[in-house]
Scaffold this motif. Structure first.
Motif, PDB file in Angstrom:
ATOM      1  N   ALA A  39     -35.981  11.871  26.456  1.00  0.00           N
ATOM      2  CA  ALA A  39     -36.742  12.628  27.253  1.00  0.00           C
ATOM      3  C   ALA A  39     -37.395  12.818  27.397  1.00  0.00           C
ATOM      4  CB  ALA A  39     -36.245  13.477  25.533  1.00  0.00           C
ATOM      5  N   ILE A  40     -38.462  11.831  26.724  1.00  0.00           N
ATOM      6  CA  ILE A  40     -40.222  12.251  27.625  1.00  0.00           C
ATOM      7  C   ILE A  40     -40.166  11.645  28.505  1.00  0.00           C
ATOM      8  CG2 ILE A  40     -42.409  11.408  26.265  1.00  0.00           C
ATOM      9  CD1 ILE A  40     -41.787  11.595  23.743  1.00  0.00           C
TER      10      ILE A  40
ATOM     11  N   GLN B 296     -41.534  12.594  31.814  1.00  0.00           N
ATOM     12  CA  GLN B 296     -42.915  11.974  32.340  1.00  0.00           C
ATOM     13  C   GLN B 296     -42.692  11.734  33.838  1.00  0.00           C
ATOM     14  OE1 GLN B 296     -43.558   8.141  31.082  1.00  0.00           O
ATOM     15  NE2 GLN B 296     -45.743   8.286  31.087  1.00  0.00           N
ATOM     16  N   TRP B 297     -40.695  11.683  34.410  1.00  0.00           N
ATOM     17  CA  TRP B 297     -40.552  10.857  35.569  1.00  0.00           C
ATOM     18  C   TRP B 297     -40.894  12.273  36.390  1.00  0.00           C
ATOM     19  CZ3 TRP B 297     -40.013   7.017  39.193  1.00  0.00           C
ATOM     20  CH2 TRP B 297     -39.825   7.246  40.014  1.00  0.00           C
ATOM     21  N   CYS B 298     -40.233  12.978  35.978  1.00  0.00           N
ATOM     22  CA  CYS B 298     -39.762  14.622  36.388  1.00  0.00           C
ATOM     23  C   CYS B 298     -41.345  15.139  37.009  1.00  0.00           C
ATOM     24  CB  CYS B 298     -39.167  15.556  36.291  1.00  0.00           C
ATOM     25  SG  CYS B 298     -37.067  15.225  35.762  1.00  0.00           S
ATOM     26  N   TYR B 299     -41.909  15.062  36.095  1.00  0.00           N
ATOM     27  CA  TYR B 299     -43.933  15.805  35.934  1.00  0.00           C
ATOM     28  C   TYR B 299     -44.960  15.050  37.715  1.00  0.00           C
ATOM     29  CZ  TYR B 299     -48.647  17.948  34.858  1.00  0.00           C
ATOM     30  OH  TYR B 299     -48.969  18.476  34.689  1.00  0.00           O
TER      31      TYR B 299
ATOM     32  N   ALA C 188     -37.220   9.044  45.600  1.00  0.00           N
ATOM     33  CA  ALA C 188     -38.549   8.074  45.067  1.00  0.00           C
ATOM     34  C   ALA C 188     -37.244   7.760  43.374  1.00  0.00           C
ATOM     35  CB  ALA C 188     -39.110   9.024  43.718  1.00  0.00           C
ATOM     36  N   CYS C 189     -36.485   7.808  43.092  1.00  0.00           N
ATOM     37  CA  CYS C 189     -35.504   6.871  42.238  1.00  0.00           C
ATOM     38  C   CYS C 189     -35.276   5.485  43.106  1.00  0.00           C
ATOM     39  CB  CYS C 189     -34.598   7.485  41.867  1.00  0.00           C
ATOM     40  SG  CYS C 189     -33.150   6.585  40.587  1.00  0.00           S
ATOM     41  N   GLY C 190     -34.886   5.533  44.928  1.00  0.00           N
ATOM     42  CA  GLY C 190     -33.926   4.985  45.615  1.00  0.00           C
ATOM     43  C   GLY C 190     -35.521   4.002  45.663  1.00  0.00           C
ATOM     44  N   ALA C 191     -36.617   4.455  45.902  1.00  0.00           N
ATOM     45  CA  ALA C 191     -37.807   3.554  46.111  1.00  0.00           C
ATOM     46  C   ALA C 191     -38.191   2.801  44.974  1.00  0.00           C
ATOM     47  CB  ALA C 191     -39.416   4.061  47.098  1.00  0.00           C
ATOM     48  N   MET C 192     -38.235   3.450  43.626  1.00  0.00           N
ATOM     49  CA  MET C 192     -38.306   2.317  42.190  1.00  0.00           C
ATOM     50  C   MET C 192     -37.351   1.266  42.492  1.00  0.00           C
ATOM     51  SD  MET C 192     -37.767   3.560  38.430  1.00  0.00           S
ATOM     52  CE  MET C 192     -36.453   3.752  38.728  1.00  0.00           C
ATOM     53  N   LEU C 193     -36.407   1.554  42.597  1.00  0.00           N
ATOM     54  CA  LEU C 193     -35.159   0.384  42.390  1.00  0.00           C
ATOM     55  C   LEU C 193     -35.386  -0.152  43.812  1.00  0.00           C
ATOM     56  CD1 LEU C 193     -31.772   2.844  41.686  1.00  0.00           C
ATOM     57  CD2 LEU C 193     -33.209   1.223  40.239  1.00  0.00           C
ATOM     58  N   LYS C 194     -35.521   0.224  44.631  1.00  0.00           N
ATOM     59  CA  LYS C 194     -36.071  -0.929  45.916  1.00  0.00           C
ATOM     60  C   LYS C 194     -37.369  -1.949  45.741  1.00  0.00           C
ATOM     61  CE  LYS C 194     -36.659  -1.593  50.551  1.00  0.00           C
ATOM     62  NZ  LYS C 194     -37.109  -0.606  52.230  1.00  0.00           N
TER      63      LYS C 194
ATOM     64  N   HIS D 199     -38.681  19.695  28.088  1.00  0.00           N
ATOM     65  CA  HIS D 199     -37.668  18.462  28.073  1.00  0.00           C
ATOM     66  C   HIS D 199     -37.165  17.633  27.544  1.00  0.00           C
ATOM     67  CE1 HIS D 199     -38.395  18.492  33.101  1.00  0.00           C
ATOM     68  NE2 HIS D 199     -37.218  18.304  32.894  1.00  0.00           N
ATOM     69  N   THR D 200     -37.353  18.174  26.566  1.00  0.00           N
ATOM     70  CA  THR D 200     -37.090  17.471  24.991  1.00  0.00           C
ATOM     71  C   THR D 200     -36.683  18.887  24.225  1.00  0.00           C
ATOM     72  OG1 THR D 200     -39.580  17.567  23.982  1.00  0.00           O
ATOM     73  CG2 THR D 200     -39.039  15.096  25.209  1.00  0.00           C
ATOM     74  N   LYS D 201     -36.175  19.740  24.284  1.00  0.00           N
ATOM     75  CA  LYS D 201     -36.131  20.974  23.699  1.00  0.00           C
ATOM     76  C   LYS D 201     -34.463  20.623  23.193  1.00  0.00           C
ATOM     77  CE  LYS D 201     -35.288  25.586  23.874  1.00  0.00           C
ATOM     78  NZ  LYS D 201     -35.352  26.918  24.159  1.00  0.00           N
ATOM     79  N   GLY D 202     -33.664  20.763  21.678  1.00  0.00           N
ATOM     80  CA  GLY D 202     -32.822  20.128  20.984  1.00  0.00           C
ATOM     81  C   GLY D 202     -33.021  19.295  20.710  1.00  0.00           C
TER      82      GLY D 202
END
Length: 69
Positions: free
Chosen positions: A38-39, A43-46, A56-62, A23-26
């Motif tokens: 990038a980290i 981390q979120w994707c992992y 998951a993003c919607g639940a986090m924002l809620k 994920h941090t390539k480049g």
């Protein structure tokens, strides 16, 4: 002089670092904010690799919105 015990295998740690590297390539390491983003993305994707990332993003924002109330 002290003993360090590892409760889990190093495969988990190796897999995490492989994921972060992908994920941090480049990303130029002199741009600290870009590297941090990038980290965090890696981390979120992992953490959510077995979930629908949009849900998951919607639940986090809620949950975040409810904390602000």
């Amino acid at each position: 002089g002290c003993t360090i015990k590892c409760k889990s295998g190093t495969q988990i740690i190796d897999r995490l670092w492989q994921h972060v590297r992908k994920h941090t390539k480049g990303v130029n390491s002199t741009h600290h904010r870009r590297l941090e983003i990038a980290i965090r993305r890696a981390q979120w994707c992992y953490w959510k690799k077995d979930c629908d990332l949009w849900l998951a993003c919607g639940a986090m924002l809620k949950a975040n919105r409810e904390q602000l109330k």
